[in-house]
Design a protein around this motif. Structure first.
Motif, mmCIF file in Angstrom:
data_model
loop_
_atom_site.group_PDB
_atom_site.id
_atom_site.type_symbol
_atom_site.label_atom_id
_atom_site.label_comp_id
_atom_site.label_asym_id
_atom_site.label_seq_id
_atom_site.Cartn_x
_atom_site.Cartn_y
_atom_site.Cartn_z
ATOM 1 N N MET B 395 11.703 122.765 10.807
ATOM 2 C CA MET B 395 12.840 122.462 11.663
ATOM 3 C C MET B 395 14.131 122.496 10.850
ATOM 4 S SD MET B 395 12.431 122.164 14.722
ATOM 5 C CE MET B 395 13.939 122.785 15.413
ATOM 6 N N GLU B 396 14.033 122.058 9.591
ATOM 7 C CA GLU B 396 15.216 122.028 8.728
ATOM 8 C C GLU B 396 15.742 123.434 8.441
ATOM 9 O OE1 GLU B 396 15.223 120.012 4.616
ATOM 10 O OE2 GLU B 396 15.322 118.405 6.118
ATOM 11 N N GLN B 397 14.774 124.321 8.106
ATOM 12 C CA GLN B 397 15.166 125.714 7.844
ATOM 13 C C GLN B 397 15.789 126.362 9.075
ATOM 14 O OE1 GLN B 397 11.179 126.801 6.478
ATOM 15 N NE2 GLN B 397 12.117 127.781 4.702
ATOM 16 N N LEU B 398 15.191 126.041 10.224
ATOM 17 C CA LEU B 398 15.650 126.606 11.484
ATOM 18 C C LEU B 398 17.084 126.167 11.770
ATOM 19 C CD1 LEU B 398 14.018 128.393 13.384
ATOM 20 C CD2 LEU B 398 13.672 126.417 14.838
ATOM 21 N N ASN B 399 17.331 124.866 11.613
ATOM 22 C CA ASN B 399 18.676 124.350 11.857
ATOM 23 C C ASN B 399 19.691 124.960 10.896
ATOM 24 O OD1 ASN B 399 17.977 122.748 13.999
ATOM 25 N ND2 ASN B 399 17.518 120.958 12.727
ATOM 26 N N VAL B 425 18.007 118.605 22.622
ATOM 27 C CA VAL B 425 19.165 119.469 22.384
ATOM 28 C C VAL B 425 19.892 118.980 21.139
ATOM 29 C CG1 VAL B 425 21.254 120.449 23.377
ATOM 30 C CG2 VAL B 425 19.439 119.667 24.878
ATOM 31 N N ARG B 426 20.020 119.889 20.161
ATOM 32 C CA ARG B 426 20.741 119.534 18.944
ATOM 33 C C ARG B 426 22.093 120.230 18.932
ATOM 34 N NH1 ARG B 426 21.866 122.157 14.181
ATOM 35 N NH2 ARG B 426 22.105 120.853 12.339
ATOM 36 N N THR B 431 25.333 117.447 14.764
ATOM 37 C CA THR B 431 23.941 117.447 14.278
ATOM 38 C C THR B 431 23.097 116.385 15.007
ATOM 39 O OG1 THR B 431 24.147 115.866 12.443
ATOM 40 C CG2 THR B 431 24.697 118.167 11.958
ATOM 41 N N ILE B 432 23.664 115.806 16.039
ATOM 42 C CA ILE B 432 22.937 114.782 16.797
ATOM 43 C C ILE B 432 21.976 115.447 17.782
ATOM 44 C CG2 ILE B 432 23.225 113.004 18.599
ATOM 45 C CD1 ILE B 432 25.813 112.211 17.093
#
Lengths: 455, 455
Positions: B395-399, B425-426, B431-432
Motif C-alpha cells: 500500500m505504501e509503494q502504491l501511495n 478513500v485516501r 494523506t488522510i
C-alpha cells in the motif's frame, strides 16, 4: 461512381414528388442539381462562418484537407475531435493518449509507414548561404545541399509512426499486458500531387496492439465501433458505410483492411481506414529487438498492430453535407420559398442556442440576456449573442440565418419575460415555438443535449 | 538571475528549518540541491508517464518546447489548453475561435510579424531532381533551387499572422463593432539557433481588436486576467509574476509590452507575452486598404491590436515544477523518508482518481471496480484502473506512486465493500483515509473538482 450517385438521386426524387404540395419537402435532385447542391453547401459554409472565404481555401475544404476555419467550423471540428477522443478512451478498452512531434530528425524516420521523409523543413537562410558560396564547384554545391536536406527534420505524414515508437515505454504502463491502444490526434502533412505544395490533414489515430491470433477479430471490433460512431451523428446514417479492401489493394505490411466511406453528392470518399498490419513495422522501428517488444502472455510472440486512422477535416465536411436539408414550399406558382437547415447533431452543432430580444425595454431585456448568457456558458452550452446585433432584422430572416448556422434553439426575450418570466423557444428541427419559464430553460437545453448524446 | 534565485532559495530554507522535527517538511535547498531538484523533477516526469523517455526528448521538455508526451503529460496539456480556451471564450468578452493553417504559400506570408518565411517545407524529391540535372550550370542550378524555395510553403512561427488575416471576415460576424477577439491554439515552428533543427511550440493566442484610445487599458485588462489565470492553478502563486517590457526591448510595431514569467529552479522564463501593437501590421497584411478595416464606431480609425501569446508546453512544465513538493521526515537518524507529491490543481491533474482492490474475492471486487470505472468515465472523471495491475505492491509503494502521478484520490475496494458498500478513500493532499459509501463517491469527486474550479 457519378452515374451511380445520380441514379440514387433520381430514384430518391421519384419518391419525393409523391409528397403533398404546400408542405416543406426535400428538393428533388438531378445531375445539374447535384452541382447546385454542392455549390449551395460550400456557399453556406462560407456565409455562415464555418469556412473562411477565398476560392483556394474553399477548395482545400472540399478536397477534405485542413483549411482556414471560421468560428463555427472550428467549433464543429473541435466537437468532433472531442467525441472521437471520448469514444476511444471511454470504450472500456485500455486506451492511452499520447502526443508525438509533428516533425523529427531524419535518422529516426526511415520507416516503411509510407511517405515519411518526403517533406522536410528547411531553414531558408542556411540553404541560401550554401547557394551563395562562390568558391564551390557545382558538384560540391549539390552535395552540400543534399547534406543539409538529410539533416533537416521531416514532417510526419501519419500518426502511426509516433505510436509505434511509443510502444515500448507504454508497455511498462500496462505491465506488459495486451491488448491496449495508443490514441492521438494531430496535423499530418502530405505532399500534394503535382502542385509542389503540401497539404495539412487533421488525423485521428488509434493504434491497437494485440496478440497475433486476435488481430482479425479486433479489426472487426473496431470497424463496428467506428461505423457506429459515424452513424450516431448522422442525419441519414446510410450515407456512411464500410467495405473490405480488396486483396490487390492491400498495403505492403497489411493482411486485411477496411475503409469507412461517405457518399458525398459528387461520389464516395474515404473517411477512415483500418488495417491489420502484422508485426513487421513494429519490429522494423525497434530494430528487430524482439526482447523489448514481448508481452507478458506470450514470451515469444510479438504483438500485432491494428491501425485506425481517420481524416477529421473530411469528417467535418461529411457531417455538414449530411445534415444540410433543403426544403421547398410552393405557396403560389410565382413564389417559391426555399428553406435551408443544417440539421447537425445536437452534440456536434457549434452553437446550441441563440439569444435574441423582441419588443420591449431594450436595456432591461439586454440585462436578462447577459444573465442567461453567463448561465449557459457556465453550463458549457455554447450561445450566440444575437441580442448584441443592432441591425434591424425580421424574425423570418433571423430564423433563416440560424437554421443555416444549425442553431438548435432560438430564444426570444420580450416584454412578456419582464412581466412573467416567460420566454419563447423555437426549435430548429420542428420550427415549433414554445413558451417556457426562464428558470427552466437551462435544464431543458442541458437535458436535450445529454439525451441526444446518450442515444 | 541564478544568484537571485539561489538567494531566494536560501532565505526560504532558513525559514523551513524552524519547523518541527518528526513532521513532514519541505526540503531545504542549496545551490547543489537546486540541481537535484531539477533532476528529480525531470526524472519523475519520465517515470510517471508525463514525458516520453530519451535524453533528447527530456531536453526539449526542459527548454519549454513541444516534446513527445506520455499519457499523463498529454492529458495535463490538454486540460491546460481547455482551461485557457474556456477562460478566454467565456470571459464575457466577444471572443471567437478560429483555426488557420500551420503552413501557407509564401506569397501571403511576407509580413512583419517576425521570422515568417524562415522555415519552409520542401519536397525532397523535387529538390533532388533539380540537383541531379547534369546539363545545368552552377548559376542556373542555384537559381532553380531559389525558385523552388520561394514556391514552397512556409511554416508559421506564431498565430498572430493568421488572426490578422481573418480580421476582415470576422468583422462581418460582429457587425463591424469593436472590441472583439480571435482565439486560436496550435503548433508553431521556430528555427532553432545553430543546430539547423527546428523546434515546435504549442501556442495559445488571443488577438484583440479595439479602438486606438482603449488599447492600453485593454493591455492592462488582459494582463490582469492572464496573471490571475496562471495563479489560479498554482500551488505557490507568487512564482508567477508579470513585468512591463522596457522601452528599449519593445518589438518594432509595439507601443507597450508585458511579460508573464515563471520562476523556475534554474531562473526566470517567459510564459506569456502581451503586446499593444498598434495598427501597422493589420494595415500591412491588408495592403493598406483602410476601407475594409474600418469599424462601425469610428469611420476613419483603424482598430489597434493587442496580442496575448503563451507557450503552453512551458506552461505545463511550470505547473509541474510548481506543484512538486518534496517532503522529508526523519524517523530516526539512520532512516530518512522522502515523499514526493505532485500537487497539481484538481482541474489540471491528468488522473483524478485511482481504483484499487484490497483483500477479498478478486472476481467480485473487480466487477465493482468495472462498474465504478464506467460511472466515473460517464461523469468525465478520469480514472486510473489500478485494479488491473497484477504485480503485488505494498500500500505504501502504491501511495508513493500515485502521489508522484498527482492522483487526487485513491479508492480501495475491499471485503468491506462487498459486505456493507463502504470503501476507503485516501486524499493526496491530506494523506488522510476516509470511509465512504460507494453510492456517494461519484458525487463527492464531482463536487470536489467543481469546487476547486470555481474558487
Amino acid at each position: 461512381m457519378f452515374t451511380r450517385c445520380v441514379r440514387n438521386i433520381l430514384s430518391r426524387s421519384a419518391f419525393t414528388v409523391t409528397l403533398k404540395r404546400h408542405s416543406w419537402r426535400r428538393c428533388s435532385t438531378s445531375q445539374t442539381e447535384t452541382v447546385d447542391q454542392v455549390t449551395t453547401l460550400l456557399q453556406l459554409c462560407v456565409d455562415r462562418f464555418f469556412v473562411s472565404p477565398g476560392h483556394a481555401n474553399v477548395e482545400l475544404f472540399q478536397r477534405g484537407l485542413c483549411c482556414s476555419y471560421g468560428p463555427l467550423g472550428m467549433e464543429l471540428r473541435r466537437n468532433l475531435l472531442d467525441q472521437w477522443w471520448h469514444s476511444v478512451t471511454r470504450s472500456g478498452a485500455q486506451v492511452f493518449g499520447i502526443n508525438t512531434l509533428s516533425s523529427s530528425s531524419s535518422s529516426s524516420r526511415e520507416a516503411p509507414t509510407g511517405g515519411q521523409g518526403q517533406l522536410r523543413i528547411v531553414e531558408c537562410e542556411q540553404l541560401k548561404q550554401r547557394l551563395g558560396q562562390k568558391q564551390l564547384s557545382k558538384g560540391r554545391l549539390a552535395e552540400e545541399v543534399h547534406m543539409l536536406l538529410q539533416r533537416s527534420p521531416s514532417m510526419r505524414t501519419n500518426l502511426l509512426q509516433g505510436a509505434l515508437e511509443q510502444f515500448v515505454p507504454s508497455l511498462e504502463l500496462v505491465n506488459r499486458k495486451l491488448p491496449f491502444g495508443l490514441a492521438e490526434t494531430g496535423l499530418c502533412f502530405q505532399p500534394a500531387e503535382g502542385s509542389g505544395c503540401s497539404a495539412e490533414v487533421t488525423q485521428t489515430s488509434l493504434v491497437w496492439f494485440c496478440s497475433p491470433r486476435t488481430s482479425s477479430q479486433w479489426l472487426d471490433h473496431w470497424t463496428r465501433q467506428r461505423l457506429k460512431w459515424w452513424r450516431k451523428f448522422a442525419l441519414s446514417p446510410s450515407d456512411f458505410s464500410s467495405n473490405e479492401v480488396q486483396q490487390e489493394e492491400l498495403e505492403q505490411a497489411a493482411s486485411r483492411g477496411v475503409r469507412i466511406i461517405y457518399n458525398f453528392p459528387w461520389g464516395q470518399e474515404v473517411l477512415e481506414t483500418l488495417w491489420s498490419r502484422g508485426d513487421a513495422e513494429l519490429l522494423h522501428i525497434h530494430k528487430g529487438d524482439r526482447s523489448k517488444l514481448q508481452h507478458q502472455d506470450g514470451r515469444r510472440s510479438i504483438p500485432h498492430v491494428v491501425s485506425v486512422t481517420a481524416n477529421m477535416d473530411r469528417g467535418a465536411m461529411a457531417f455538414l453535407s449530411n445534415s444540410l436539408q433543403q426544403l421547398k414550399r410552393e405557396e403560389s406558382k410565382k413564389k417559391l420559398h426555399q428553406r435551408k437547415v443544417l440539421k447537425l447533431h445536437p452534440v456536434l452543432v457549434p452553437i446550441k442556442v441563440a439569444l435574441n430580444i423582441g419588443r420591449g425595454a431594450t436595456v432591461e431585456l439586454r440585462q436578462i440576456c447577459e444573465g442567461l448568457l453567463q448561465e449557459f456558458l457556465e453550463a458549457k452550452i455554447s450561445v450566440w449573442p444575437g441580442y448584441l446585433e443592432t441591425l434591424p432584422t425580421s424574425m423570418e430572416q433571423l430564423n433563416a440565418k440560424y437554421d443555416e448556422m444549425g442553431v438548435l434553439f432560438t430564444i426570444i426575450i420580450g416584454e412578456n419575460t419582464l412581466e412573467s418570466g416567460l420566454l419563447q423557444v423555437r426549435s430548429r428541427d420542428t420550427t415549433i415555438k414554445e413558451t417556457m419559464h426562464i428558470s427552466e430553460i437551462k435544464n431543458f437545453l442541458f437535458r436535450y443535449i445529454s439525451a441526444a448524446d446518450n442515444i
